[in-house]
Design an enzyme around this catalytic site. Structure first.
Site, mmCIF file in Angstrom:
data_model
loop_
_atom_site.group_PDB
_atom_site.id
_atom_site.type_symbol
_atom_site.label_atom_id
_atom_site.label_comp_id
_atom_site.label_asym_id
_atom_site.label_seq_id
_atom_site.Cartn_x
_atom_site.Cartn_y
_atom_site.Cartn_z
ATOM 1 N N CYS A 73 42.923 46.719 38.102
ATOM 2 C CA CYS A 73 43.959 47.492 37.399
ATOM 3 C C CYS A 73 43.224 48.511 36.534
ATOM 4 C CB CYS A 73 44.906 46.591 36.604
ATOM 5 S SG CYS A 73 44.185 45.619 35.276
ATOM 6 N N HIS A 106 27.059 30.715 37.104
ATOM 7 C CA HIS A 106 27.404 29.760 36.043
ATOM 8 C C HIS A 106 28.867 29.322 36.068
ATOM 9 C CE1 HIS A 106 23.839 30.782 33.129
ATOM 10 N NE2 HIS A 106 23.440 30.567 34.380
HETATM 11 C C1 RB5 Z 1 48.766 50.269 33.583
HETATM 12 O O1 RB5 Z 1 48.981 51.438 32.836
HETATM 13 C C2 RB5 Z 1 47.752 49.387 32.870
HETATM 14 O O2 RB5 Z 1 48.356 48.781 31.781
HETATM 15 C C3 RB5 Z 1 47.201 48.359 33.837
HETATM 16 O O3 RB5 Z 1 46.588 49.008 34.893
HETATM 17 C C4 RB5 Z 1 46.154 47.414 33.268
HETATM 18 O O4 RB5 Z 1 45.140 48.099 32.605
HETATM 19 C C5 RB5 Z 1 46.670 46.276 32.506
HETATM 20 O O5 RB5 Z 1 45.953 45.416 32.014
#
Ligand code: RB5
Length: 150
Positions: A73, A106
């Protein structure tokens, strides 16, 4: 080395919109290393909710159908939080080769989390390669993992 390597080990990969471009890049890279990649979405850069994709990958690792998962993400944080709610998942958010290697040696991490907004493509490739090839050391580290509880 992750268990199952050499026998078409399947890696589940998922991202939200913030990690989509890196997911596409890493899919090709991981296939080139000889692994089978199972893409669990998302499919484009439209805004989505990261828990959906964290769950899709984590459920496959939890069930044992996939030996490992990779989640991307923007920061890697949300993905790691959701993945670590699954009892059989040990998700590690890694920013460099050192943490990637130790998360395997680990912590026997079976899900790797990356932040596409904090890690460059070249570093992400190195992290993934090191992570897939490192081996769990067992011994005292298994004893510590046994103390995690659920
Ligand atoms: C999306 O904007 C962002 O919040 C997501 O990609 C991530 O970083 C969340 O932890």
């Amino acid at each position: 080395m992750m268990p199952g390597q050499g026998t078409a080990m399947k890696i589940a990969i998922g991202s939200d919109h913030g990690g989509f471009r890196m997911k596409e890049m890493l899919k090709e890279f991981i296939c080139g290393l000889g692994y089978e990649v199972d893409d669990c979405g998302c499919q484009n850069e439209e805004s989505v909710d990261y828990p959906e994709y964290a769950k899709a990958v984590s459920e496959k690792v939890q069930s044992g159908s996939h030996a490992a998962g990779i989640l991307i993400c923007g920061s890697g944080i949300g993905m790691s939080m959701v993945a670590n709610r699954y009892p059989a998942v040990r998700a590690a958010l890694c920013h460099d080769e050192y943490t990637a290697r130790l998360s395997r040696e680990h912590n026997n991490a079976n899900v790797l989390c990356l932040g596409a907004r904090v890690t460059g493509d070249g570093v992400a490739q190195s992290i993934v390669e090191v992570w897939l090839q490192a081996e769990f050391a067992g011994g005292r580290h298994q004893r510590r993992i046994d103390q995690f509880g659920n």
